[in-house]
Design a protein around this motif. Structure first.
Motif, PDB file in Angstrom:
ATOM      1  N   SER A 437       0.810  -1.218   0.000  1.00 29.06           N
ATOM      2  CA  SER A 437       0.000   0.000   0.000  1.00 29.06           C
ATOM      3  C   SER A 437       0.842   1.266   0.000  1.00 29.06           C
ATOM      4  N   GLY A 438       2.093   1.154   0.408  1.00 24.43           N
ATOM      5  CA  GLY A 438       2.915   2.351   0.551  1.00 24.43           C
ATOM      6  C   GLY A 438       2.464   3.236   1.691  1.00 24.43           C
ATOM      7  N   GLY A 439       1.469   2.753   2.443  1.00 21.16           N
ATOM      8  CA  GLY A 439       0.885   3.585   3.486  1.00 21.16           C
ATOM      9  C   GLY A 439       0.427   2.797   4.692  1.00 21.16           C
ATOM     10  N   TRP A 440      -0.850   2.969   5.044  1.00 22.40           N
ATOM     11  CA  TRP A 440      -1.355   2.436   6.306  1.00 22.40           C
ATOM     12  C   TRP A 440      -2.294   1.248   6.174  1.00 22.40           C
ATOM     13  N   SER A 441      -2.786   0.960   4.987  1.00 20.64           N
ATOM     14  CA  SER A 441      -3.705  -0.167   4.847  1.00 20.64           C
ATOM     15  C   SER A 441      -2.921  -1.422   4.441  1.00 20.64           C
ATOM     16  N   ALA A 442      -3.567  -2.567   4.551  1.00 22.78           N
ATOM     17  CA  ALA A 442      -2.910  -3.826   4.205  1.00 22.78           C
ATOM     18  C   ALA A 442      -2.829  -3.983   2.686  1.00 22.78           C
ATOM     19  N   PRO A 443      -1.723  -4.559   2.190  1.00 24.67           N
ATOM     20  CA  PRO A 443      -0.523  -4.962   2.940  1.00 24.67           C
ATOM     21  C   PRO A 443       0.376  -3.755   3.244  1.00 24.67           C
ATOM     22  N   ARG A 444       0.719  -3.586   4.508  1.00 26.96           N
ATOM     23  CA  ARG A 444       1.545  -2.461   4.918  1.00 26.96           C
ATOM     24  C   ARG A 444       3.010  -2.698   4.552  1.00 26.96           C
ATOM     25  N   PRO A 445       3.722  -1.639   4.230  1.00 25.61           N
ATOM     26  CA  PRO A 445       5.145  -1.790   3.914  1.00 25.61           C
ATOM     27  C   PRO A 445       5.905  -2.445   5.066  1.00 25.61           C
ATOM     28  N   GLY A 446       6.723  -3.418   4.729  1.00 25.44           N
ATOM     29  CA  GLY A 446       7.534  -4.079   5.739  1.00 25.44           C
ATOM     30  C   GLY A 446       6.802  -5.102   6.574  1.00 25.44           C
ATOM     31  N   LYS A 447       5.499  -5.299   6.286  1.00 24.80           N
ATOM     32  CA  LYS A 447       4.719  -6.259   7.077  1.00 24.80           C
ATOM     33  C   LYS A 447       4.013  -7.262   6.177  1.00 24.80           C
ATOM     34  N   LYS A 448       4.683  -7.649   5.108  1.00 23.86           N
ATOM     35  CA  LYS A 448       4.085  -8.546   4.125  1.00 23.86           C
ATOM     36  C   LYS A 448       4.026  -9.966   4.676  1.00 23.86           C
ATOM     37  N   ALA A 449       2.854 -10.558   4.636  1.00 29.94           N
ATOM     38  CA  ALA A 449       2.680 -11.930   5.115  1.00 29.94           C
ATOM     39  C   ALA A 449       3.130 -12.935   4.059  1.00 29.94           C
ATOM     40  N   THR A 450       3.069 -12.516   2.795  1.00 32.56           N
ATOM     41  CA  THR A 450       3.482 -13.393   1.698  1.00 32.56           C
ATOM     42  C   THR A 450       4.373 -12.606   0.751  1.00 32.56           C
ATOM     43  N   ILE A 451       5.046 -13.325  -0.128  1.00 32.81           N
ATOM     44  CA  ILE A 451       5.882 -12.662  -1.135  1.00 32.81           C
ATOM     45  C   ILE A 451       4.971 -12.048  -2.191  1.00 32.81           C
ATOM     46  N   LEU A 452       5.174 -10.761  -2.462  1.00 35.97           N
ATOM     47  CA  LEU A 452       4.331 -10.032  -3.403  1.00 35.97           C
ATOM     48  C   LEU A 452       5.142  -9.604  -4.617  1.00 35.97           C
ATOM     49  N   PRO A 453       4.480  -9.388  -5.764  1.00 36.97           N
ATOM     50  CA  PRO A 453       5.192  -8.841  -6.927  1.00 36.97           C
ATOM     51  C   PRO A 453       5.804  -7.481  -6.583  1.00 36.97           C
ATOM     52  N   ASP A 454       6.875  -7.119  -7.280  1.00 33.99           N
ATOM     53  CA  ASP A 454       7.565  -5.867  -6.986  1.00 33.99           C
ATOM     54  C   ASP A 454       6.745  -4.636  -7.374  1.00 33.99           C
ATOM     55  N   MET A 455       5.862  -4.803  -8.373  1.00 32.39           N
ATOM     56  CA  MET A 455       5.044  -3.694  -8.852  1.00 32.39           C
ATOM     57  C   MET A 455       3.595  -4.145  -8.979  1.00 32.39           C
ATOM     58  N   GLN A 456       2.721  -3.150  -9.181  1.00 32.52           N
ATOM     59  CA  GLN A 456       1.297  -3.437  -9.321  1.00 32.52           C
ATOM     60  C   GLN A 456       0.740  -2.650 -10.500  1.00 32.52           C
TER      61      GLN A 456
END
Length: 516
Positions: A437-456
């Protein structure tokens, strides 16, 4: 001689006519007002907003308008300068109430530009772009972030302030230095505090809630947060009354501190929404806008006054989304995320424009616009060229408004989240250069539960809620948009013109390790 005198009369007459034809310009900036909080944007919403709805009915409602940032200070920098704030030294977060001036000394502002072309200019409200307080010997304040508790008394509040709104083009200023939950808790008029903040106090973040307090610090005797919205409105109304008596056009920048925290509706408005205090505060803010519109009518200047009403970013979770959603109200409407996020809920904002003399009533536009567009719009309205290095990211709204056929509406824009993540729009496509999210909603930066793509990558024409990441399916589109963003960063501007320079180096891929 007669021919010469006749020519002078014609020239003077023409100049006077042009001055008389220049519209008054009022830019109302609400603070943390969500896209779904305005009834005309969210018919299923539960908060009545009759006065903002009136602006839509009597003017144009934009459905694809964006703040340049998902948080406060950088958006305000963009509005004032027509330049994205990440080109400046503020590339993430926000300023504090004691932070020094952010707008560079030689940077042209929309207020200064209009002032140079015959406008009287005023800012009434929340500044949050820094001003130079007199710091006590041996003390300091944070230059690019909110001051710490240990710093709040490091300023001599009885000394004049320099490099505030008056230094960047405003003839008159009245308001507060930053957000209403930041010190000092006192009004400022031009370059001085109205009352010295000699007390040490804090305030509830939301009326009626025991938990959650604003930052404690210097407070003027008698200062109460619930008085700020009515006071700013009263000052704005008086300003309009006074300027209506003059022949000179005016520019009023009215950045409200509401419905941002502290969420403090006055007694008259408490409980009015039957939802929660945040909804009450939205209703009161809407009513204050209505009071200003009424004054324009009574002063006889509404017809040739351009009014723009918008928000600096999306709604904050401090509004208590759970409580509102339990009663059927969604502050972000159909959008994903909220304030601070790179998702649409962080930066897609209500944007209402009324100009009875020029603009057709009751219209809706899906054109892409950004709040940085104010500067170029004002320049085209008064038919004056922009300086070569001014408003480098600003595009005139007049084609989108249907007022001129020259020029083209914007097709691309860049937005920025609280942590400095980038996203770029290109037509229907949106590319976010971060995995979260780059902000406050999920997925929060640095708190990823799973591996995510680098971009969206999202196709907003089909997926406004940003649920389906198409980055793997459209690798060429990703590469094209990333290159476009990188080019606009390197060039120092996103509009045609001579390349300029960013204040500091900019890394667009800092939250995306792999360049696609």
């Amino acid at each position: 001689m007669k021919i010469l005198l006749s020519s002078i009369v014609l020239i003077l007459g023409s100049t006077a006519l042009r001055a008389a034809d220049k519209p008054n310009i009022i830019f109302i900036l609400c603070d943390d007002l969500g896209y779904g909080d305005v009834k005309c944007y969210n018919p299923e919403g539960k908060i009545p907003t009759p006065n903002m709805d009136r602006l839509a009915k009597e003017g144009m409602r934009f459905t694809d308008a964006h703040s340049p940032s998902a948080v406060c200070s950088p958006t305000r920098y963009g509005i004032m300068t027509g330049r994205y704030a990440w080109r400046s030294k503020l590339q993430r977060g926000v300023l504090g109430g004691l932070s020094p001036r952010l707008i560079e000394k030689d940077r042209q502002t929309v207020a200064g530009f209009l002032k140079n072309h015959g406008y009287h200019t005023a800012c009434i409200g929340k500044w949050h772009l820094g001003m130079d307080w007199v710091v006590k010997p041996g003390k300091s304040v944070n230059p690019l972030s909110i001051e710490s508790r240990e710093q709040v008394f490091n300023v001599d509040y009885d000394q004049p302030i320099s490099n505030g709104p008056n230094a960047v083009g405003f003839d008159y200023y009245f308001g507060i230095s930053a957000s209403l939950d930041m010190v000092p808790y006192t009004f400022i008029e031009n370059n001085k505090v109205v009352k010295s903040p000699t007390e040490d106090r804090d305030f509830a973040m939301m009326f009626g809630k025991a938990q959650g307090r604003c930052r404690k610090g210097p407070t003027a005797p008698g200062f109460e947060v619930e008085d700020v919205l009515p006071t700013l409105t009263s000052k704005a109304i008086t300003y309009v009354q006074d300027r209506a008596k003059e022949k000179k056009p005016f520019f009023l920048y009215l950045p409200y501190a509401s419905p941002h925290t502290p969420i403090a509706p006055t007694k008259e408005w408490q409980g009015k929404s039957k939802l929660n205090p945040y909804a009450d505060f939205v209703m009161q803010t809407d009513d204050c806008i209505g009071q200003l519109l009424k004054q324009l009518d009574e002063s006889g200047i509404a017809k040739n006054t351009l009014v723009i009403c918008t928000s600096d970013n999306g709604c904050s979770p401090q509004a208590d989304f759970a409580a509102l959603e339990a009663k059927g109200h969604h502050p972000s409407g159909p959008l994903r995320g909220h304030k601070a996020d790179i998702f649409e809920g962080g930066h897609r904002v209500p944007f209402l424009v009324r100009w009875p003399e020029k603009l057709k009533a009751g219209t809706t536009s899906s054109e892409l616009v950004n709040l940085v567009d104010l500067f170029a719009t004002c320049a085209e309205i008064i038919d004056q060229p922009l300086p070569a290095t001014a408003a480098v990211d600003s595009v005139s709204l007049l084609p989108a408004l249907g007022i001129t056929s020259d020029g083209k509406p914007r097709t691309t824009t860049i937005v920025h989240s609280i942590n400095g993540s980038f996203a770029i729009r290109d037509g229907k496509w949106k590319l976010a250069l971060c995995p979260d999210s780059g902000g406050w909603s999920a997925p929060r930066p640095g708190k990823k539960a799973t591996i995510l793509p680098d971009m969206q990558l999202f196709d907003l024409s089909r997926d406004l809620a940003e649920r389906t990441n198409l980055v793997e399916e459209h690798t060429e589109r990703v590469a094209e948009m990333a290159a476009l963003l990188e080019m606009q960063v390197i060039k120092g501007r996103s509009t045609p013109g001579k390349p300029t320079t960013n204040t500091v180096p900019v890394d667009i891929f800092k939250f995306s390790p792999k360049k696609k």
